[in-house]
Structure formats: C-alpha cells, structure tokens
Motif scaffolding. Structure first.
Motif, PDB file in Angstrom:
ATOM      1  N   ILE A  98      43.404  25.883   5.465  1.00  0.00           N
ATOM      2  CA  ILE A  98      44.458  25.658   4.464  1.00  0.00           C
ATOM      3  C   ILE A  98      45.721  26.345   4.963  1.00  0.00           C
ATOM      4  N   LYS A  99      46.830  25.599   4.961  1.00  0.00           N
ATOM      5  CA  LYS A  99      48.108  26.152   5.412  1.00  0.00           C
ATOM      6  C   LYS A  99      49.143  26.013   4.306  1.00  0.00           C
ATOM      7  N   SER A 104      62.214  26.195   6.414  1.00  0.00           N
ATOM      8  CA  SER A 104      62.856  27.082   7.372  1.00  0.00           C
ATOM      9  C   SER A 104      64.363  27.000   7.162  1.00  0.00           C
ATOM     10  N   GLU A 105      64.995  28.147   6.927  1.00  0.00           N
ATOM     11  CA  GLU A 105      66.433  28.231   6.650  1.00  0.00           C
ATOM     12  C   GLU A 105      66.814  27.419   5.418  1.00  0.00           C
ATOM     13  N   HIS A 106      65.859  27.191   4.518  1.00  0.00           N
ATOM     14  CA  HIS A 106      66.088  26.477   3.256  1.00  0.00           C
ATOM     15  C   HIS A 106      66.586  25.052   3.491  1.00  0.00           C
ATOM     16  N   LEU A 107      66.030  24.383   4.496  1.00  0.00           N
ATOM     17  CA  LEU A 107      66.404  23.009   4.823  1.00  0.00           C
ATOM     18  C   LEU A 107      65.203  22.103   4.584  1.00  0.00           C
ATOM     19  N   VAL A 108      65.432  20.964   3.923  1.00  0.00           N
ATOM     20  CA  VAL A 108      64.325  20.083   3.586  1.00  0.00           C
ATOM     21  C   VAL A 108      63.790  19.354   4.811  1.00  0.00           C
ATOM     22  N   GLU A 112      58.053  25.355   8.190  1.00  0.00           N
ATOM     23  CA  GLU A 112      57.235  26.245   8.993  1.00  0.00           C
ATOM     24  C   GLU A 112      56.078  26.768   8.144  1.00  0.00           C
ATOM     25  N   SER A 113      54.989  27.118   8.803  1.00  0.00           N
ATOM     26  CA  SER A 113      53.813  27.657   8.127  1.00  0.00           C
ATOM     27  C   SER A 113      53.670  29.136   8.474  1.00  0.00           C
ATOM     28  N   LEU A 114      53.702  29.985   7.451  1.00  0.00           N
ATOM     29  CA  LEU A 114      53.597  31.418   7.650  1.00  0.00           C
ATOM     30  C   LEU A 114      52.320  31.999   7.064  1.00  0.00           C
ATOM     31  N   ALA A 191      50.890  39.768   1.871  1.00  0.00           N
ATOM     32  CA  ALA A 191      49.564  39.570   2.454  1.00  0.00           C
ATOM     33  C   ALA A 191      48.718  38.691   1.537  1.00  0.00           C
ATOM     34  N   LEU A 192      47.686  38.096   2.115  1.00  0.00           N
ATOM     35  CA  LEU A 192      46.773  37.242   1.368  1.00  0.00           C
ATOM     36  C   LEU A 192      45.485  37.986   1.051  1.00  0.00           C
ATOM     37  N   LEU A 193      45.001  37.797  -0.174  1.00  0.00           N
ATOM     38  CA  LEU A 193      43.724  38.334  -0.606  1.00  0.00           C
ATOM     39  C   LEU A 193      42.821  37.145  -0.907  1.00  0.00           C
TER      40      LEU A 193
END
Length: 877
Positions: A98-99, A104-108, A112-114, A191-193
């Motif tokens: 799952i991503k 990125s830079e608030h452009l439609v 990016e996946s963080l 962070a993810l839990l």
C-alpha cells in the motif's frame, strides 16, 4: 445522460497503454480522477513485453494533461482511494503493498510517494482512509430556504480514531484476500504505526470486501468468498476507550466489529462478528444455480453500514439485490415474560438483514458506481425528492458488457436513465422506452464496455474507463431526463453550487449543466442567497462566492467582462488583507479595534458633524454660520483623512514596503483604469462595469490609497509610478478625490445614484493628465468546460495539449497574475497555472524579501480562487 468528451491514448509503435485487470478508478472532491492502466513496452529481441503498472491522475478541466505515475507496484493495482480532502491518494496491489501518494510542490501533475505499508504476499481487496468525523447532510426539502444552515447541516459523526484532545487521527484500513485486516496510523511526527489482525478466528478466503463507518466511530467490513452459495459476512472493527495516545468508543450495534486502539505506541485491533446474509437468488428454485459468483459487493454509502448492494453473475447475465439491516423484536413465551420482569418491560430485539428489492435478470454487470452526495434515503426524503424532481444522489450506475450504462434508483432499483456506449462515440444515448433505439443498439453487440465507473461528488458527472483504456466523461442530468421548468432547473443547480461553496468542493461538474443563457440568473440568485446569510458566514464564504461567479461568467461571451471584474476582485481582496495584516497597534494590550478596522471605519465616514457653512443670502456671504445638524461633506482630500489616523500604527521598515511595490503599483493602475473608463461604462460588456456599482470594493480601494499615501511619506520608493503630463500633478490625491466621488454614488448606506456630470467630465480629462495603463486581467482560459456548451462530444488525446487562443496569445506580454509582474513575450521561467481560473504564476520565487515570500506562501497550495496548481511549459505561460 449524454457524453461530454472522450480522451484516448496516443498510439505508439513499441509501447501501448492497455487497461489493467482489474481496472480501478477513483474521483476526488477536487475533481481529480485517478485510474490504472498497464504500459507494455515491446522487446526488440522478440521476448516478453515489459509491463509497468501505471497510475494516471488527471484534472477533469484539462484531461489531456494527465500525469502518469510509474507506481513501482510489482503486481497489478487492485485499489485506489482518495482522502476526504482530495489531495492524497492510496494505492494497493496484489502483493499486499500500500502506497500513499501526495502532490509534489502542490502540483496536480506532479506526485510522489513518501509513505507505504505492506502485508507481504497478501493481495488487498478493500482499502479506505479512516473517517475524520466530518459529515454534512443535504436537506432537499429545504432547498427553497434562504438559510444555509437549514439546507446543509453538520451530522454528529465520530472519527474512526482520535488523538488526545479529540483531534482525528489519520491513517488507512485494508482488508486482504486471506481475511486479514490491517490498520496503518499516521502519527503526528510523520511515522506510521501498523497492526494486523484476522477478521475472525477461522480465516478464510475473501474475494470481495467493502468498508463502511458508523456514527459512533466504528468500522464495518463486509466480506464474501465470491460464491453466491456462501454467506456474506459482516464484521465490526471497534476500538476501546483508553486514556492514552489514541482512543475511540465501541458501538453496541453493527455487523463484524473491528476495534482499534493505541496503547503505549502499539496499535490493537479487535473484531466482532455481526449478522450475515445469503443472497435471495440462491433460495429461489429457478435461480439457485444460475448465478454462481458474487461479482460486486458495496455499501450504499460509506457512512451507512446498514444498507448493502450485492451483484451475482454468470457468463452472460447478472442480478442485483439491495439489503437493509433492521432491528426486529424477538418473540418471547408468556411464561418467561411473567417470570422475568426485566424482559417483560421491554421486548428483546435482534438485528436481521432484510432484502429491500431485487432486479430482474440483467445483462452481465461489468462495473458499479455509487453516489457520494450525502442525501438521506428514508421514505420521507425519497418522497420529497420525487416531488421536487431532484435526482442527484438518488441513483447508482451499472455498466454492462453490452456497452450500456443504466442509472438505477438506489433503493427501488428501477431504471432512471440509460446511456448506450455504441451511441456514445458519436452522440448522446437514448432515453429508456425508445424500443427501436434499443433494438438498433443491441443488434451490433458492441465490443466496447466500461470496466470502471465513478460518480463525481455532486453526482452530476460520471467517469468511465472502457476496455480499450479510453476515458469517457458523461453528464448526468439533475432531472434524469425529465422536462423541467427553467426556474426548477436553476434552483437545482443553485442548490448544488451552494453545497460546493459550503463544503469547499470543486464545482466543475455542476458547470457541465450550465447553459450560457442561465449564467446571468444563476449569478444574481447566488448573490441574493449569499446576502441573506449572517455576517460571520458571509465572511467565511466571501472569496468562494466570487470564485463561483467568475467560473459561471466564463461560460458565456455576454458575461466575460463580469468574469474580469470577479478575478480583479479576488486579487483586490487578497492584497487588501495582506497590506492590513502588516499594521500593528501602537499599544499591544489596547482593547480598541485593530488598525485595519479603524482605518475602514474612518474611511467609511463621509460627513462631519458641525462643519462650517457659509450663508449665501444677500450681502452676508462672508459671515460664517454654525449649522447644528450634520452637513454632508465628502472627505475627498486624502490628507484630511490621514489626520484622523494614528500614523504610528503605519510605521513599517522600508524593506517590506519596497518589496510589495508591484502589488501597490497594481492598485494604483487599477484605480486609474477604472476612473478613466467611467465615461465608457454605458454597457455591462466592458470590464470594470461591476466595480462602478460595488460600494464595498470601491471603499476597499480608498482604504488602500490612504495606506499607500502614508507609506509613501516613509518610503517614497514604494509609491505607484504614474506618467503625468505635469510635474506638479499630485496623482494620488487626484485619484482619491475622484474615487471618493464615485464611491459616494454607490455606498452601501445610501440609495445608489448615477455619477454626476462633473465627475464624468473630470474622468474624461484623466487620459490627458495621466497615462492610462492597458490592463489584461482575465487569465487565459484553456480548459475544456467552455468547449462543452454544445451537445456534440469532443475527442481528446492524453498528452496532446489543446491549443489555446492563438490570436490572443501571439505577440502578447505574459503576465504573472499573482505577483503582478510581466514575464515577457517568450518567458523562459517554469510556470504553474490554476486548474480552475487559468491564473499563471512563476513556479520558482524570484523574490528574496520576507514580505513578498509571505505573500507567495499564502498561495503555495491554492490559487486566489481556491483552485489547484498544475505545472505548464514556458511556451504556454
């Protein structure tokens, strides 16, 4: 229901876009559509083609400007899900990955996946964001009310999980094919839990699943193994109250319950089994083995876990059933009633699934779309909707393998509208009841059919991706083909525009149904409804209503000039609030009004009490007489207005003033342009006409001129520059005096008047005193909405930009609409444009001063009108 446009992929010799299996699609509240397609690159050596699983994200106003993400998923993508803000996207695949994608830079058109989570080797079959507790209800029966609070009300709804203090916790929940439920929580630090748990003790295969939320904050999961002979199981995912980092409340009644709690930085999930059901078709002797597979399982709405839609199919047909969870009394023998007083006082109840309705045998269903408009579907509400002929949100869409799409009532499942895919390529589909059309369309047995469907958030548009990878955009009529009076149609569109204003959702899908002849009435009615709201709500919606008006006026050539005025007003409101925010009170702990409020109050006063008047009778013209009543004396002298202000509140450092000079220059040029064109304002088709009757905007301009005058004494370099014919000409004083006279004619506390002849004569002389700038304040509109006024659908191609108005663009200076600076005829800087209004600005900031950076930071996520940004090449800037 008719086709608006079709967008297809460009054919390339060695790479092709083909629809993925399964093909998934999702539509956000910001009118961004995400869908999947596989990219096949042929190997020159004749080997197996290289397949990339792609996610494509497009803005519905610029469908050709699609952003294709190489997702990195090793297996086919099985789920796509937007969050409630429409700015983040979840994707899940057949390998359990799952991503989370964000702009990125608030452009439609840059993503990016963080963040990501994984249940290794376990395909995801259902995916959803946790609910944030925000739910709004539409009251169709109150659509004629003048109070927004009666039309739209906040529904009490608990978040899925809360942090300390009640703040909703962000995260997502997924169900896997092995019967595992996994929860990923986004902690405040980023962070993810993550935690996983089985839906029940005996884990089994889950072929289909769906997720819904309850008002008490619980999560309900519906699951089936894909066989119509097996029961459809329901589970409730609940959370127990903990006095720690995150907590939630369990719910007493729901299907299989999952409880999520965070204790000492660990996530815990508890599940509870709820009543299950068997499809009705399996109990019918004539259909027991006719439909062996369950192909679609959906809750009717994400916020209602008590109504579910099921579709069972075979190779050639399908049947659809709608079920409802009800509380029913449990019969108890009289002996036990007398022996147990507790039981005797109140009859015990149980939860049971009861079938609401079912369809006859249908063609094989290939896709299902459910409405997102939060309309209650009780019997009373359905009757009101029937009486008012308001249909959005009442129908669900079914796509069939023969290429047709049917809109069915989501409770009764009767047909409300039909679209024929084969007719869609060349024109609109036929209405149900045209038997000859049905025969003509079905004899050809078209191969094209839709693999994925999604409704817009107002249910006025339907996006479908077919088995060739083409995207079709369909208009869904608010009346579902019924012939309505013009006033009724306007009331329905006005109701949905107001809903978008209150929620902040994008209104592009509403504009699909606005004809040029409706624009003027819609703008006037929208303004009337807005003015009837309380002052606090007007302040919240002040910029949104201007943006809606600008979008409407662009749809008609007769109102294009008003669109110019509304865009200028948006910029004026933004500059005014920014300049006033620089003011600081001289004494910080003073209970008095803020400097900005005090400036507005002083500038709004247009009379002095006890002014000296001169008797003009006989020979006593020189005798001053004190008049006891107020005599109207317009404060047309800017220096006299400054006397009543606390000038120490306007003292600023020189750097902020100098860096904001381009905004100050725009204000000066705008005032000069308005006044110089006052003699020509006999027609509403000229830009600037709207300001001639807008006392509030003219008053705002007067306040800005006073501030500029004071700052000019401190820093002369910040003053606007005018080209005057006389060196002794006080340009700012002249403009303020003429602007005050015009403001007195249309101020809000007095009846409007026409400008007098002396004012018009003075404005006629302005071009001979000052050089009047040429202002092109309407951004270039290169979107698709203005091209969809006709009934004929248009064909577009992904990646091939629609040509802008070449006549207007050739040899013209490009303007940065946000910074109010020119970029030249052929700009080389990277730029971004608003998806809604077309406003263009440079992507990288050329400014180094803090004041200008703060101005730019205000619009880093959204345009002045609230639209999203998209990157454009320098040639289109």
């Amino acid at each position: 229901m008719d086709l608006a446009y079709v967008c297809e992929w460009e054919r390339r010799p060695k790479s092709t876009h083909c629809p993925s299996v399964p093909l998934v699609c999702s539509w956000s509240c910001r009118n961004l559509v995400a869908f999947t397609a596989d990219l096949k690159n042929e190997d020159d050596g004749g080997g197996e083609p290289d397949v990339s699983h792609m996610i494509h994200i497009m803005d519905t106003e610029h469908p050709w400007d699609v952003y294709s993400i190489s997702s990195g998923h090793a297996e086919v993508i099985s789920c796509l899900e937007w969050d409630q803000s429409g700015s983040r996207l979840l994707s899940a695949d057949g390998d359990g990955h799952i991503k989370c994608w964000s702009m990125s830079e608030h452009l439609v058109n840059s993503w990016e996946s963080l963040l990501s989570s994984c249940v290794e080797g376990d395909p995801v079959v259902a995916l959803s964001w946790l609910h944030n507790g925000v739910k709004l209800a539409l009251h169709v029966e109150m659509s004629g009310s003048t109070n927004f609070g009666e039309k739209f009300s906040r529904v009490k709804f608990s978040p899925s999980l809360t942090l300390f203090g009640g703040k909703p916790m962000e995260g997502w929940l997924a169900v896997t094919v092995s019967g595992l439920v996994t929860v990923s929580l986004l902690k405040p630090g980023g962070a993810l839990l993550t935690a996983s748990e089985s839906l029940c003790r005996l884990r089994g295969r889950v072929a289909l699943a769906d997720i819904a939320f309850t008002g008490g904050g619980n999560i309900v999961v519906a699951a089936t193994d894909g066989s119509s002979a097996s029961p459809v199981q329901f589970y409730k995912v609940t959370r127990r109250r903990r006095a720690l980092r995150a907590r939630s409340r369990p719910l007493a009644r729901v299907p299989f319950q999952v409880v999520v709690s965070v204790v000492s930085e660990k996530c815990r999930i508890d599940t509870e089994l709820l009543p299950s059901l068997f499809l009705r078709c399996t109990t019918d002797p004539l259909r027991r083995d006719k439909y062996p597979a369950v192909t679609h399982l959906k809750f009717l709405t994400r916020e209602n876990s008590e109504q579910v839609l099921l579709c069972a199919s075979n190779q050639s047909g399908s049947i659809v059933e709608c079920w409802s969870l009800r509380k029913e009394g449990l019969p108890v023998n009289n002996i036990f009633q007398h022996r147990s007083p507790v039981v005797g006082e109140k009859q015990p109840t149980i939860l049971k699934w009861r079938i609401l309705t079912t369809t006859n045998d249908l063609e094989r269903v290939s896709a299902v779309a459910l409405p997102k408009l939060p309309i209650s579907i009780s019997n009373t509400d359905l009757k009101v909707a029937s009486d008012t002929k308001f249909c959005p949100g009442l129908g669900l869409a079914l796509a069939f393998h023969d290429g047709t799409i049917q809109i069915l009532h989501r409770l009764s499942l009767h047909t409300m509208g039909v679209f024929y895919g084969s007719a869609g390529a060349g024109g609109p589909g036929q209405r149900p009841g045209d038997e000859s059309a049905v025969k003509r369309q079905r004899t050809g047995a078209p191969a094209l059919h839709f693999k994925a469907l999604q409704f817009s958030w107002t249910s006025l548009a339907l996006a479908g991706v077919d088995n060739h990878g083409k995207l079709h955009m369909l208009r869904v009529s608010p009346s579902m083909g019924q012939v309505l009076e013009m006033n009724t149609t306007l009331r329905h569109l006005l109701f949905l525009l107001e809903y978008c204003m209150v929620t902040g959702y994008d209104w592009w899908d509403v504009l699909l149904h606005v004809q040029p002849g409706m624009v003027h009435n819609l703008v006037d009615k929208l303004h009337e409804e807005y003015m009837r709201q309380n002052q606090a709500l007007q302040q919240v919606l002040a910029t949104r209503i201007v943006a809606v008006k600008a979008s409407l006026c662009k749809l008609s050539t007769a109102t294009a000039a008003r669109a110019c005025d509304f865009h200028a007003k948006l910029l004026l409101i933004a500059i005014s609030s920014t300049l006033k925010s620089l003011l600081r009170p001289h004494v910080l702990n003073t209970p008095d009004k803020s400097p900005g409020d005090r400036l507005s109050e002083i500038c709004a006063k247009n009379m002095d009490s006890g002014e000296t008047a001169t008797a003009r009778a006989g020979g006593f013209r020189h005798v001053p007489v004190r008049v006891p009543v107020p005599v109207p004396v317009a404060r047309a002298d800017i220096d006299k207005v400054m006397i009543n202000l606390k000038t120490e509140e306007f003292v600023l450092d020189g750097d902020p003033l100098q860096s904001l000079q381009q905004l100050i220059q725009w204000l000066g040029d705008f005032v000069l342009y308005l006044l110089a064109n006052l003699p020509n304002q006999g027609s509403v088709v000229r830009p600037g006409f709207g300001f001639m009757r807008d006392g509030a905007s003219l008053g705002m301009l007067r306040e800005m001129l006073v501030m500029i005058r004071i700052w000019g004494l401190l820093k002369p370099g910040c003053l606007p520059t005018f080209t005057a014919t006389s060196d002794s000409q006080d340009s700012l004083q002249l403009l303020f005096r003429l602007l005050t006279k015009l403001w007195l004619c249309c101020r809000e506390d007095a009846p409007p008047q026409d400008p007098d002849e002396s004012l018009i004569d003075e404005c006629c002389l302005l071009p001979s005193q000052l050089l009047v700038p040429a202002m092109d304040w309407l951004p270039v509109n290169d979107g698709v909405i203005v091209k969809l006024q006709g009934k004929q659908p248009i064909r577009l191609q992904f990646g091939k930009t629609a040509a802008p108005d070449a006549g207007r663009m050739a040899g013209c200076q490009r303007t940065d609409n946000l910074r109010c600076v020119h970029m030249g005829v052929c700009p080389t800087e990277e730029s971004k444009a608003c998806t809604r209004c077309g406003c263009v600005t440079m992507l990288r900031s050329p400014n180094k001063s803090n004041a200008m950076k703060q101005w730019e930071q205000r619009w880093i996520k959204n345009c002045l009108c609230g639209g999203l940004w998209r990157r454009i090449p320098p040639a289109l800037a």
